[in-house]
Design a protein around this motif. Structure first.
Motif, PDB file in Angstrom:
ATOM      1  N   LEU A 179      34.860  50.579  33.383  1.00 57.51           N
ATOM      2  CA  LEU A 179      35.750  50.004  34.387  1.00 57.51           C
ATOM      3  C   LEU A 179      34.954  49.133  35.357  1.00 57.51           C
ATOM      4  CD1 LEU A 179      38.657  49.875  35.475  1.00 57.51           C
ATOM      5  CD2 LEU A 179      38.109  51.860  36.921  1.00 57.51           C
ATOM      6  N   GLY A 180      33.725  49.582  35.702  1.00 58.01           N
ATOM      7  CA  GLY A 180      32.862  48.773  36.558  1.00 58.01           C
ATOM      8  C   GLY A 180      32.507  47.448  35.912  1.00 58.01           C
ATOM      9  N   VAL A 181      32.231  47.473  34.612  1.00 55.51           N
ATOM     10  CA  VAL A 181      31.940  46.233  33.891  1.00 55.51           C
ATOM     11  C   VAL A 181      33.173  45.330  33.883  1.00 55.51           C
ATOM     12  CG1 VAL A 181      31.375  45.247  31.633  1.00 55.51           C
ATOM     13  CG2 VAL A 181      30.121  47.242  32.468  1.00 55.51           C
ATOM     14  N   ALA A 182      34.364  45.925  33.680  1.00 49.05           N
ATOM     15  CA  ALA A 182      35.606  45.144  33.714  1.00 49.05           C
ATOM     16  C   ALA A 182      35.776  44.456  35.065  1.00 49.05           C
ATOM     17  CB  ALA A 182      36.797  46.052  33.417  1.00 49.05           C
ATOM     18  N   GLN A 183      35.521  45.199  36.125  1.00 53.78           N
ATOM     19  CA  GLN A 183      35.623  44.633  37.473  1.00 53.78           C
ATOM     20  C   GLN A 183      34.649  43.464  37.637  1.00 53.78           C
ATOM     21  OE1 GLN A 183      34.613  47.394  40.662  1.00 53.78           O
ATOM     22  NE2 GLN A 183      33.700  45.666  41.749  1.00 53.78           N
ATOM     23  N   ARG A 186      44.330  37.858  32.922  1.00 51.03           N
ATOM     24  CA  ARG A 186      42.886  38.077  32.909  1.00 51.03           C
ATOM     25  C   ARG A 186      42.562  39.567  33.059  1.00 51.03           C
ATOM     26  NH1 ARG A 186      38.195  37.142  30.664  1.00 51.03           N
ATOM     27  NH2 ARG A 186      36.422  37.599  32.030  1.00 51.03           N
ATOM     28  N   ILE A 187      43.305  40.259  33.908  1.00 54.70           N
ATOM     29  CA  ILE A 187      43.102  41.706  34.057  1.00 54.70           C
ATOM     30  C   ILE A 187      43.327  42.404  32.718  1.00 54.70           C
ATOM     31  CG2 ILE A 187      43.917  43.810  35.165  1.00 54.70           C
ATOM     32  CD1 ILE A 187      44.629  42.109  37.610  1.00 54.70           C
ATOM     33  N   ASP A 188      44.432  42.058  32.045  1.00 58.07           N
ATOM     34  CA  ASP A 188      44.716  42.658  30.737  1.00 58.07           C
ATOM     35  C   ASP A 188      43.615  42.327  29.729  1.00 58.07           C
ATOM     36  OD1 ASP A 188      47.065  43.680  31.737  1.00 58.07           O
ATOM     37  OD2 ASP A 188      48.306  42.027  30.995  1.00 58.07           O
ATOM     38  N   GLU A 189      43.066  41.113  29.837  1.00 58.08           N
ATOM     39  CA  GLU A 189      42.022  40.670  28.911  1.00 58.08           C
ATOM     40  C   GLU A 189      40.745  41.504  29.077  1.00 58.08           C
ATOM     41  OE1 GLU A 189      39.578  36.542  27.857  1.00 58.08           O
ATOM     42  OE2 GLU A 189      41.277  36.507  29.239  1.00 58.08           O
ATOM     43  N   VAL A 190      40.319  41.729  30.329  1.00 60.31           N
ATOM     44  CA  VAL A 190      39.080  42.499  30.529  1.00 60.31           C
ATOM     45  C   VAL A 190      39.295  43.978  30.193  1.00 60.31           C
ATOM     46  CG1 VAL A 190      38.109  40.919  32.238  1.00 60.31           C
ATOM     47  CG2 VAL A 190      39.476  42.869  33.011  1.00 60.31           C
ATOM     48  N   VAL A 191      40.502  44.477  30.424  1.00 58.81           N
ATOM     49  CA  VAL A 191      40.811  45.860  30.028  1.00 58.81           C
ATOM     50  C   VAL A 191      40.651  46.009  28.518  1.00 58.81           C
ATOM     51  CG1 VAL A 191      42.661  47.558  29.815  1.00 58.81           C
ATOM     52  CG2 VAL A 191      42.307  46.390  31.980  1.00 58.81           C
ATOM     53  N   SER A 192      41.114  45.014  27.775  1.00 60.10           N
ATOM     54  CA  SER A 192      40.988  45.028  26.324  1.00 60.10           C
ATOM     55  C   SER A 192      39.524  44.891  25.898  1.00 60.10           C
ATOM     56  CB  SER A 192      41.814  43.901  25.708  1.00 60.10           C
ATOM     57  OG  SER A 192      41.650  43.856  24.316  1.00 60.10           O
ATOM     58  N   GLY A 209      42.821  53.098  37.114  1.00 58.83           N
ATOM     59  CA  GLY A 209      41.881  52.035  36.778  1.00 58.83           C
ATOM     60  C   GLY A 209      42.506  50.673  36.962  1.00 58.83           C
ATOM     61  N   TYR A 210      43.755  50.557  36.563  1.00 57.18           N
ATOM     62  CA  TYR A 210      44.441  49.268  36.680  1.00 57.18           C
ATOM     63  C   TYR A 210      44.614  48.883  38.144  1.00 57.18           C
ATOM     64  CZ  TYR A 210      47.691  45.499  35.596  1.00 57.18           C
ATOM     65  OH  TYR A 210      48.277  44.270  35.487  1.00 57.18           O
ATOM     66  N   GLN A 211      45.007  49.823  38.973  1.00 55.58           N
ATOM     67  CA  GLN A 211      45.179  49.541  40.404  1.00 55.58           C
ATOM     68  C   GLN A 211      43.867  49.125  41.054  1.00 55.58           C
ATOM     69  OE1 GLN A 211      46.900  53.359  41.333  1.00 55.58           O
ATOM     70  NE2 GLN A 211      48.966  52.490  41.630  1.00 55.58           N
ATOM     71  N   ASN A 212      42.771  49.710  40.620  1.00 51.98           N
ATOM     72  CA  ASN A 212      41.466  49.286  41.121  1.00 51.98           C
ATOM     73  C   ASN A 212      41.194  47.829  40.772  1.00 51.98           C
ATOM     74  OD1 ASN A 212      39.257  51.282  42.348  1.00 51.98           O
ATOM     75  ND2 ASN A 212      40.638  52.502  41.054  1.00 51.98           N
TER      76      ASN A 212
END
Length: 310
Positions: free
Chosen positions: A143-147, A114-120, A96-99
């Motif tokens: 994960l789609g919403v995070a993206q 920012r990536i860490d923020e949306v994952v949280s 998921g992170y690599q995506n």
């Protein structure tokens, strides 16, 4: 919170050949609102979403996002939008992170923080380094919403986001969207055929039928029409005496005993105080009164004439 709409549709029309798919659609969505699309099959929900995100051209009218016209200022307008149209597409052999890192490279200014923020935000911290092929459907949706949130959009658009989710996943998504609008001030436009979920999720809903906008109203106004005949539950003692007393009262259209001590009364709102007073006059104790709200599904079927939802 600004009163200016995040997105505004004005007289939007879509024609394919001689067929009008969308007919003179006009509405606004303010900041921090979850706005729902409902309609029968072929009503034009997905077509409208496709025009908003630029996947389909507009025949007539205009769509403005954060003051930018989607027709004439597409790049400036679309940078305010995050969207999942149908199912989110991910590289299943990557984590998921690599995506997220891969998609972040396509947008200037998206940092590791920012990536860490949306994952949280989407609560995937414990599984973000697992391969996507091991994710449940609900996790892929998150994960789609995070993206879609990586570039800090003002508007999130989700087309049928609850498709394939189990009840726990649907509730999780609903709670997350509520959290998002409160904490990030994001507006959400969502389409769904699950009326019970739209009732719980949305602030307002738009009813579409044959490409036309039938009505836009707050969900509570859809289900609580206090100026009309409504059904009420009254909990009282002495069921037989209470039933006879209510039947003799003026303005009562229908009354029946649902279970021991619980009556279902159909009448105007203004008649309820008289009914309660009549029961008390006959020394019948009252333990509770509750209006039975018309569900969003019942209201939808009433407006659209019972056409199938989809």
């Amino acid at each position: 919170m600004s009163n200016e709409p995040i997105i505004s549709l004005s007289h939007v029309t879509k024609r394919i050949g001689r067929t009008t798919i969308i007919d003179d659609l006009t509405f606004d969505v303010p900041q921090g609102e979850i706005f729902g699309f409902l309609g029968p099959n072929g009503a034009g929900k997905t077509t409208t979403i496709r025009m908003i995100v630029g996947l389909m051209s507009i025949t007539k009218g205009q769509i403005v996002i954060k003051g930018k016209n989607i027709k004439t200022e597409f790049e400036q307008a679309i940078r305010h939008v995050g969207a999942i149209v149908e199912s989110p597409e991910m590289y299943k052999y990557l984590s998921g992170y690599q995506n997220l890192v891969h998609y972040a490279r396509m947008v200037p200014g998206v940092t590791k923080e920012r990536i860490d923020e949306v994952v949280s935000l989407v609560k995937l911290e414990n599984r973000i380094h697992d391969k996507v092929k091991k994710y449940s459907l609900g996790m892929r949706q998150r994960l789609g919403v995070a993206q879609a949130l990586l570039h800090r959009p003002s508007l999130l658009i989700l087309d049928e986001p609850t498709n394939g989710l189990d009840p726990a996943g649907i509730r999780e998504l609903r709670d997350y969207l509520r959290h998002l609008t409160r904490t990030e001030g994001i507006s959400v436009v969502v389409s769904s055929h699950l009326l019970s979920e739209m009732e719980l999720m949305c602030d307002r809903v738009a009813i579409l039928q044959q490409g036309k906008l039938i009505e836009v109203m707050p969900v509570q106004s859809f289900t609580r029409r206090e100026d009309q005949i409504q059904t009420y539950h009254i909990q009282a003692q002495a069921p037989e005496q209470a039933l006879l007393t209510i039947r003799q009262m003026e303005g009562v259209q229908d009354v029946k005993l649902v279970e021991d001590g619980l009556f279902e009364v159909t009448t105007e709102r203004e008649r309820i105080p008289d009914i309660l007073a009549g029961l008390m006059k006959n020394n019948i104790r009252i333990y509770g009164v509750q209006m039975v709200s018309q569900s969003l599904e019942e209201r939808f079927l009433e407006i659209t004439g019972g056409r199938q939802i989809g």
